[in-house]
Write a protein that holds these residues in place. Sequence first.
Motif, mmCIF file in Angstrom:
data_model
loop_
_atom_site.group_PDB
_atom_site.id
_atom_site.type_symbol
_atom_site.label_atom_id
_atom_site.label_comp_id
_atom_site.label_asym_id
_atom_site.label_seq_id
_atom_site.Cartn_x
_atom_site.Cartn_y
_atom_site.Cartn_z
ATOM 1 N N ILE A 102 0.852 -1.198 0.000
ATOM 2 C CA ILE A 102 0.000 0.000 0.000
ATOM 3 C C ILE A 102 0.884 1.242 0.000
ATOM 4 O O ILE A 102 1.852 1.329 0.760
ATOM 5 N N THR A 103 0.547 2.203 -0.837
ATOM 6 C CA THR A 103 1.321 3.434 -0.930
ATOM 7 C C THR A 103 0.403 4.610 -1.207
ATOM 8 O O THR A 103 -0.663 4.444 -1.801
ATOM 9 N N SER A 104 0.799 5.792 -0.772
ATOM 10 C CA SER A 104 0.074 7.030 -1.074
ATOM 11 C C SER A 104 1.052 8.065 -1.597
ATOM 12 O O SER A 104 2.163 8.202 -1.081
ATOM 13 N N ASP A 105 0.638 8.801 -2.619
ATOM 14 C CA ASP A 105 1.424 9.891 -3.169
ATOM 15 C C ASP A 105 0.517 11.076 -3.428
ATOM 16 O O ASP A 105 -0.612 10.916 -3.904
ATOM 17 N N MET A 106 0.999 12.258 -3.113
ATOM 18 C CA MET A 106 0.251 13.497 -3.293
ATOM 19 C C MET A 106 0.947 14.345 -4.348
ATOM 20 O O MET A 106 2.165 14.513 -4.326
ATOM 21 N N LEU A 107 0.184 14.882 -5.287
ATOM 22 C CA LEU A 107 0.706 15.796 -6.294
ATOM 23 C C LEU A 107 0.050 17.147 -6.085
ATOM 24 O O LEU A 107 -1.181 17.272 -6.151
ATOM 25 N N VAL A 108 0.859 18.169 -5.836
ATOM 26 C CA VAL A 108 0.385 19.511 -5.519
ATOM 27 C C VAL A 108 0.760 20.456 -6.654
ATOM 28 O O VAL A 108 1.919 20.486 -7.087
ATOM 29 N N ALA A 109 -0.206 21.221 -7.128
ATOM 30 C CA ALA A 109 0.057 22.174 -8.206
ATOM 31 C C ALA A 109 1.141 23.159 -7.783
ATOM 32 O O ALA A 109 1.123 23.695 -6.678
ATOM 33 N N GLY A 110 2.107 23.381 -8.680
ATOM 34 C CA GLY A 110 3.196 24.297 -8.389
ATOM 35 C C GLY A 110 4.370 23.649 -7.693
ATOM 36 O O GLY A 110 5.461 24.217 -7.666
ATOM 37 N N THR A 111 4.153 22.457 -7.116
ATOM 38 C CA THR A 111 5.240 21.714 -6.476
ATOM 39 C C THR A 111 5.604 20.485 -7.293
ATOM 40 O O THR A 111 6.774 20.243 -7.593
ATOM 41 N N HIS A 112 4.600 19.697 -7.669
ATOM 42 C CA HIS A 112 4.833 18.462 -8.406
ATOM 43 C C HIS A 112 4.470 18.571 -9.882
ATOM 44 O O HIS A 112 4.824 17.693 -10.666
ATOM 45 N N PHE A 113 3.735 19.569 -10.263
ATOM 46 C CA PHE A 113 3.396 19.769 -11.672
ATOM 47 C C PHE A 113 3.080 21.240 -11.899
ATOM 48 O O PHE A 113 2.678 21.954 -10.974
ATOM 49 N N LEU A 114 3.296 21.671 -13.125
ATOM 50 C CA LEU A 114 2.993 23.053 -13.466
ATOM 51 C C LEU A 114 1.477 23.217 -13.598
ATOM 52 O O LEU A 114 0.786 22.325 -14.098
ATOM 53 N N PRO A 115 0.934 24.348 -13.151
ATOM 54 C CA PRO A 115 -0.524 24.516 -13.143
ATOM 55 C C PRO A 115 -1.184 24.377 -14.513
ATOM 56 O O PRO A 115 -2.359 24.020 -14.601
ATOM 57 N N ASP A 116 -0.438 24.648 -15.598
ATOM 58 C CA ASP A 116 -1.039 24.555 -16.928
ATOM 59 C C ASP A 116 -0.771 23.218 -17.605
ATOM 60 O O ASP A 116 -0.959 23.064 -18.814
ATOM 61 N N THR A 117 -0.350 22.201 -16.843
ATOM 62 C CA THR A 117 -0.127 20.871 -17.416
ATOM 63 C C THR A 117 -1.402 20.350 -18.058
ATOM 64 O O THR A 117 -2.496 20.500 -17.509
ATOM 65 N N ASP A 118 -1.257 19.724 -19.212
ATOM 66 C CA ASP A 118 -2.409 19.130 -19.898
ATOM 67 C C ASP A 118 -3.152 18.188 -18.951
ATOM 68 O O ASP A 118 -2.544 17.276 -18.371
#
Length: 327
Positions: A49-65
């Motif tokens: 079991i694993t959990s991962d969080m993706l936060v806009a501006g930290t893990h991806f650019l806000p305008d990512t497709d």
Amino acid sequence: MSTTRHTAAPSPEFDLIRRYFVRPMRAAALGPGDDCALVSPSPGHELAITSDMLVAGTHFLPDTDPHRLGWKTLAVNLSDVAAMGATPRWVTLALSLPGVDHDWLAAFAAGFFDCADTFGVDLIGGDTTRGPLNLCVTAFGEVARGRAVRRGGAQAGDRIWVSGQPGRAALGLADLLGRLTLAPAARADCIAALEQPQPRVALGAALNGIASAMIDVSDGLLADLGHIAAASGLLAEVEDAALPRAALDATCADPAAVSDALLAGGDDYELLFCAPPAADAALAALSARLGLTLNRIGQLRAGSGVELIDDAGRPLPVVRRGYDHFS
């Protein structure tokens, strides 16, 4: 005296969940719609079991497709399952959304389920709320009881391997941020590696019984290898001449940027693993069967930490080892 019967209007939150994220289950007894999901692990298996969080501006650019973002949100979690030698089965998804943008949600859900269908997993539940854009998946995999590949199983003398081509995602991010300029074809390839990574699920399962220790490359090759070295109580030596650099050199004319991307860039979700020399033939056969390059990049010996070494075995300076969320 007459009475009027009132029927509660459907909740916008649950309508959103039903519209975009409820689908028939492949292998769950009960999926979204109740207080909990119900799953039954296969006999003789345990759950990874694993959990991962993706936060806009930290893990991806806000305008990512959004379609690519939907894929990546799931893929990075499936990569963690693969890194344990497990097979992904079920996931939950929690979304914090600044508002309801139906076009964005439709594209995000399509990308998420494209990844789910590719790797045969069920979305069995989750949550939505209003807030800054934040995407969190919990993934559940199955592995035969007692057979999970852990970070701490490496032995002195084991060789260090990495799959595929680490470094592409970091070069893609550097181009998007204007730190360097790649040629159009290289740019498209590197940005695709960043935004739509391919979790090595088949490789992870096949390495169960071959690899002595394993991790996925998310924060940087040297940083992630450091977790294996620390858990196994050994020194990891990475041979500079053995690193898969040629394709990156052809992509980017800046040697310093190539070295940083390869050693510290992260976000590749390739598998970094250790295996005894006796496994070389099995790994060559596995590489051919999967059509995936496996690169031997070093070895483990008595000591501690991670060193980059030259042909004479002398330590080389390293500017950066990887990403740290709190540095």
